[in-house]
Design an enzyme around this catalytic site. Structure first.
Site, PDB file in Angstrom:
ATOM      1  N   ASP A  98       0.852  -1.195   0.000  1.00  0.00           N
ATOM      2  CA  ASP A  98       0.000   0.000   0.000  1.00  0.00           C
ATOM      3  C   ASP A  98       0.884   1.239   0.000  1.00  0.00           C
ATOM      4  O   ASP A  98       2.095   1.141   0.174  1.00  0.00           O
ATOM      5  CB  ASP A  98      -0.941  -0.012   1.214  1.00  0.00           C
TER       6      ASP A  98
ATOM      7  N   ALA B  94      -7.841  -3.673   1.908  1.00  0.00           N
ATOM      8  CA  ALA B  94      -6.833  -4.534   2.534  1.00  0.00           C
ATOM      9  C   ALA B  94      -5.705  -4.866   1.559  1.00  0.00           C
ATOM     10  O   ALA B  94      -4.619  -5.233   1.974  1.00  0.00           O
ATOM     11  CB  ALA B  94      -7.485  -5.825   3.023  1.00  0.00           C
ATOM     12  N   LYS B  95      -5.978  -4.754   0.272  1.00  0.00           N
ATOM     13  CA  LYS B  95      -4.982  -4.999  -0.774  1.00  0.00           C
ATOM     14  C   LYS B  95      -4.249  -6.319  -0.539  1.00  0.00           C
ATOM     15  O   LYS B  95      -3.034  -6.391  -0.667  1.00  0.00           O
ATOM     16  CB  LYS B  95      -4.015  -3.824  -0.899  1.00  0.00           C
ATOM     17  N   ARG B  96      -5.000  -7.352  -0.222  1.00  0.00           N
ATOM     18  CA  ARG B  96      -4.410  -8.655   0.022  1.00  0.00           C
ATOM     19  C   ARG B  96      -3.893  -9.253  -1.274  1.00  0.00           C
ATOM     20  O   ARG B  96      -4.404  -8.939  -2.360  1.00  0.00           O
ATOM     21  CB  ARG B  96      -5.445  -9.593   0.641  1.00  0.00           C
TER      22      ARG B  96
END
EC number: 4.1.1.23
Lengths: 272, 272
Positions: A98, B94-96
């Site tokens: 991120d 969450a950008k998992r």
């Protein structure tokens, strides 16, 4: 102590390039453990105690804790590792990615909350999504390069200037991002020739290598392809093959895990 | 209800393409809120109540909670959103990004633990790192494509067959991964011409567009570049500019947030 120094010391002390992954799937825990309160902590401590003299690192996978709301258990496991085995690097497998202010929060999570020595990071958002982690100068940033899953090729094998994307990532990290020796790369064991190409691009940079064990990577090819001239430079991860090793007669899960970890460490050492 | 249907309904009900991002940085909360127990929950509920008739989605950023060990507060905020405003989509930022079995755990975290309608995902590990999320057929997978940070260009702008990588990601998602209409893309507002190129590649697929507000993206160019023929198709996110809007005389933080959210929503609507 810097992550890379701690890792080098663990390679030497335990004569080991084996990283033990902690992916505690509750449905796969032994029944007598699963039914107890604090089952995950109890299980992981059993694995840790059984393998701590055989491992160069431990790598808990945060997803298994996050799905259950078990962050307190992950904190307990990390605290146990730091206190009982302070000489073994603790890698938080989180694959965060991120931008600046948010990456800073994730770095706090990994390094301060869990006390990890290093954390895995996704490079897709570029250097300013990695840089915040480097502000913790003793800690390591382990960046995804070539992953061991089949879909890894979807992006990582796209050709950029005649070379696959993952090689550009390797060069970006080695030549630009790794200003203070804090970076490592994730390169899967399922593609030994690609591991060799990455090794050629990044000098002695440590590589975290998943894909041995349950994922089927070949140990001899992996070690020969990825080792440095010193016969080190790798954290070869095995998770499920160790955690869920079927016990032989007279073994409990921890003894079975130790047996497989010992076999794996020694198989790796044959080719260093 | 499917994520995209819920989103379409919210676009219509609130005449809004504005997504309100919830990134609660404790150091920036108003002093009278910060000093209270449950400050984050209290603050976020204030923002939510003040903007729920102006937003097409709410998007909590999990890093701000994870850094503090505040998962219980995130659960409380998500429960509040689902119960009080069930018609507004809840996006977990969450950008998992991880492989199959681990991705499944992250999907459980987002969809079951937090009850999110959709979650942001990193594409670097390929389709089998996205596919597990699609097993929850009513939920959305919002995949990073072109991010708004300066470093976004490090990888996303590498040229593959004469086109930047992010366009390949857009086409992969639109043409192959989006088998059941569950996928959206993240495309930053800081590059309107690139937003237009993505729109041309993906038909009416919803786009989550960060970078307006504190990050400086131009609203007119963003809307004109990213909207569909129906004047929708976007979740234009603003977080800090709304959360930390300086109150005018007589305003508390929630009233200031409402004022900025209203201005932003209406500025967007001018160009739809």
């Amino acid at each position: 102590m810097k992550f890379t120094d701690k890792l080098s010391a663990a390679w030497a002390t335990n004569t080991s390039l084996l990283c033990v992954g902690l992916d505690p799937d509750v449905s796969r825990l032994p029944a007598h453990v699963r039914d107890q309160p604090d089952a995950i902590v109890r299980f992981c401590k059993g694995i840790i105690d059984a393998t701590a003299d055989l491992a160069c690192a431990f790598k808990p996978q945060i997803a298994y804790f996050a799905a259950l709301g078990a962050e307190a258990q992950l904190e307990a496991i990390c605290a146990y590792l730091r206190e009982r085995y302070p000489h073994i690097p603790l890698i938080l497998d989180a694959k965060r990615g991120d931008i600046g202010a948010t990456a800073h929060q994730y770095a706090r999570e990994a390094y301060e909350r869990y006390g990890a020595d290093a954390v895995t990071i996704n490079p897709y958002m570029g250097f300013d999504s990695v840089e915040p982690y480097l502000a913790w100068s003793d800690h390591g940033a382990i960046i995804l390069c070539r992953t061991s899953n089949p879909g890894g090729s979807d992006l990582q094998f796209l050709q950029v200037d005649g070379k696959p994307l993952y090689q550009h990532v390797a060069s970006l990290v080695a030549d630009k991002w790794n200003r203070h020796g804090q970076c490592s790369l994730v390169v899967g064991a399922t593609f030994p020739e690609e591991l060799a190409q990455v090794r050629a691009l990044v000098g002695d940079m440590p590589l975290l290598v998943p894909g041995v064990g349950a994922q089927g990577g070949d140990i001899e090819a992996t070690v020969r392809s990825g080792k440095t001239a010193q016969g080190t430079g790798m954290m070869i991860n095995s998770s499920r093959a160790i955690l869920y090793a079927p016990p032989l007669a007279g073994e409990d899960y921890a003894a079975a895990a130790r047996r497989v970890a010992l076999e794996t460490r020694d198989a790796i050492n044959l080719y260093r």
